[in-house]
Structures are given as C-alpha cells and as structure tokens.
Design an enzyme around this catalytic site. Structure first.
Site, short mmCIF file in Angstrom:
data_model
loop_
_atom_site.label_atom_id
_atom_site.label_comp_id
_atom_site.label_asym_id
_atom_site.label_seq_id
_atom_site.Cartn_x
_atom_site.Cartn_y
_atom_site.Cartn_z
N SER A 148 40.29 39.68 46.15
CA SER A 148 41.71 39.83 45.89
C SER A 148 42.48 40.06 47.19
O SER A 148 42.45 39.21 48.09
CB SER A 148 41.92 40.96 44.88
OG SER A 148 43.23 40.96 44.38
N ASP A 244 43.38 33.34 35.93
CA ASP A 244 43.96 34.19 36.97
C ASP A 244 45.12 33.43 37.60
O ASP A 244 44.96 32.25 37.95
CB ASP A 244 42.87 34.47 38.01
CG ASP A 244 43.30 35.39 39.15
OD1 ASP A 244 44.51 35.68 39.28
OD2 ASP A 244 42.43 35.81 39.93
N HIS A 274 40.56 38.00 36.80
CA HIS A 274 40.69 38.76 38.04
C HIS A 274 40.00 40.12 37.87
O HIS A 274 40.10 40.77 36.83
CB HIS A 274 42.18 38.98 38.35
CG HIS A 274 42.44 39.34 39.76
ND1 HIS A 274 42.53 38.41 40.76
CD2 HIS A 274 42.63 40.55 40.35
CE1 HIS A 274 42.78 39.01 41.92
NE2 HIS A 274 42.83 40.31 41.69
#
Length: 311
Positions: A148, A244, A274
């Site tokens: 991320s 996502d 995610h």
C-alpha cells in the site's frame, strides 16, 4: 456497480467481516489518534507470532527507527502500509518475521514518520535515509518491498536512489501499491466502493499526507507513476488486488518499466481486497499470493527473476 458477491469468495468475506468489526469503515472520520489506536488493535487481532528461530531487535538506521530480523547476507527493506497515517513496527511485525523465515534473508522494517504531524516528504526522506544506511551498514543484495503506502515508498526510493544497481538494490516487490494513478479512470471508478478501501479513503489519506494542499506539479516522490524516466529501475514484481481502487496502479507501473527496457512482472490477484496480507493464514488466495511474494524476493536475490516466480 461491481458485483463483489461474484468476485469475492467466502473465505475472503469472512476476513472482510472480521476486519470491519475491528476497524469499522467509518474509522477515517475519527481523530488521528483514534484511527491509530483502532488500526493497531485490528492488526494485533490478526497477529500470528514469529515462526520458530526468528528474532528481532529495534535499532536506528540513518536516524530512523527500524526493526531488524537477522538472517543471511541479503536484506529486505520493508515499508509498511497505512495511508502514511497509521501503522508502524508493530502493525506488520509478523509479516516481516514470516518473510524472514520464508526467505532466510535479513529483514529491516522502517518506522518512517507519519502524517499529519510530518507531511510529505518526511516519510520519503526517512525511507531514503534508512535504505542508504542499511546498504552501508549491512550491505549485500537488497530488495525493497512494501504494501500500500509502503509500496509507494519502495517505488519512490528505487526511482530516487536505486537505479542501475545502486546501493546493491537488486529488485523491488510492491504489494497492492498506491502509485498515483488517475483517480477518475479505470479501477479507481470500477472499484470506487470496494470492501476494505474506497476511492474516498484514498482521497482522504492523500489530503492528510500533504496537509490539505495538493502538489502544484507532478512529483515522482509522491506519485511514482508521474515520473518521466523509468529506465535503470531494478527488476520489479508488482502485485495488485483485483477488488481494490488501486488495482490498475501495479500493472501500469510494471508496463512503464518494461517499455523503458527493464524487467517487471505484474500480477493481479483475483478476488482479493486491499490489506489481504493479514489474511495470508486464513484465505487460500491470500496464502498463494504470499507464496508468490516470498518466491519473488528469493528470486530477485538469486538473480533468477522472473523465471522462479509462480504466476
């Protein structure tokens, strides 16, 4: 609207429900202190401990607090996710310990400064400083990795100081990274309301990272996809979760590296969301992706990437 009932399997839905119970979707509306406390508790809920034989110690690299999981001569520098706002050495502790166990390589987790107290470029500066210090103090082949926001930092560090094998950087592994794709297009639209992360969440955290003031011009240290030069970058494994808003960023980044003459493999993990690293012990799809991540790191160190990475 995307029909997630068809894309996401039962195991993953169980993971989503468990996460939502610990980290409600409206958490982003709370104070930063409350968000961090809730995130830390949620991560602890999924904590699986250290594999046998793995140890860790906290120390500084380049003036940045880090946690080192000693292994062999190669090193993985890991940048945690959390929107540049939450997370730290504890949130991804067992992830890093398992990477150490699976690969045998030393892992160094970087506790970079967080926003809003420390807006950009604080996290990027810390990531670069820690990476330089690890290269100087440990040496050996180095793989940059992160999930991320941490994937964003790994890519930004590679572009800034890791080209053409500098610092011994032999590769990077980016896990559902946010790399600055166009928010009004592609997955940012089709998965705008995905479980676990929405397009609104991305905009919220981006605003905090910059103190509410958007960059005046494209900045590769913020958005690696905004760079104009993708040459000389280390071999790259870029992994996206299908469900996502950020799903298009990983393949777009890999394509730019390949177009510049480099080596990159993009994988979009079907039906995953995610944050699925926390599901690696409970969701078959996530476990297989974690296998791919660890195999990718090992192959990058050995110089056998991408031949030895399952796809």
């Amino acid at each position: 609207m995307t029909d997630y009932s068809q894309l996401i399997d039962d195991e993953t839905w169980d993971f989503i429900r468990t996460t939502d119970a610990a980290y409600p979707p409206d958490t982003a509306t709370l104070t930063i202190a409350d968000q961090r406390a809730i995130y830390d508790r949620m991560c602890r809920l999924f904590f699986r401990g250290y594999p046998p034989g793995v140890t860790a110690a906290d120390r500084m690299f380049g003036g940045v607090p880090c946690r080192i999981y000693p292994g062999d001569g190669a090193v993985v520098v890991y940048f945690h996710g959390g929107g540049f706002v939450v997370g730290g050495l504890h949130s991804h502790d067992d992830v890093c310990a398992e990477i150490r166990a699976r690969t045998g390589h030393t892992v160094v987790a970087v506790d970079y400064r967080l926003s809003p107290e420390h807006p950009h470029p604080a996290a990027f500066d810390d990531a670069c400083a820690a990476t330089r210090a690890v290269a100087d103090e440990i040496g050996g082949p180095m793989v940059l990795a992160g999930d991320s926001a941490g994937g964003n930092l790994a890519a930004a560090v590679a572009q800034a100081i890791g080209r053409n094998g500098a610092l011994g950087i032999v590769g990077q592994v980016l896990i559902y990274p946010g790399l600055g794709g166009r928010r009004g297009e592609g997955s940012y639209v089709t998965h705008a309301h995905a479980p676990m992360l929405t397009a609104a969440d991305i905009a919220f955290y981006a605003g905090i990272r910059h103190g509410g003031v958007a960059p005046e011009a494209p900045d590769a240290t913020v958005s690696p996809l905004a760079d104009t030069d993708f040459s000389g970058l280390p071999p790259t494994l870029a992994i996206a979760a299908e469900c996502d808003p950020l799903a298009d960023d990983a393949p777009a980044y890999a394509a730019k590296i390949v177009a510049a003459g480099g080596v990159a493999v993009a994988v979009t993990e079907p039906g995953l969301v995610h944050g699925y690293l926390r599901a690696r012990s409970s969701v078959g799809r996530a476990a297989r992706s974690f296998d791919r991540i660890c195999a990718g790191i090992a192959a990058l160190v050995k110089g056998t990437f991408p031949e030895e990475v399952p796809t």
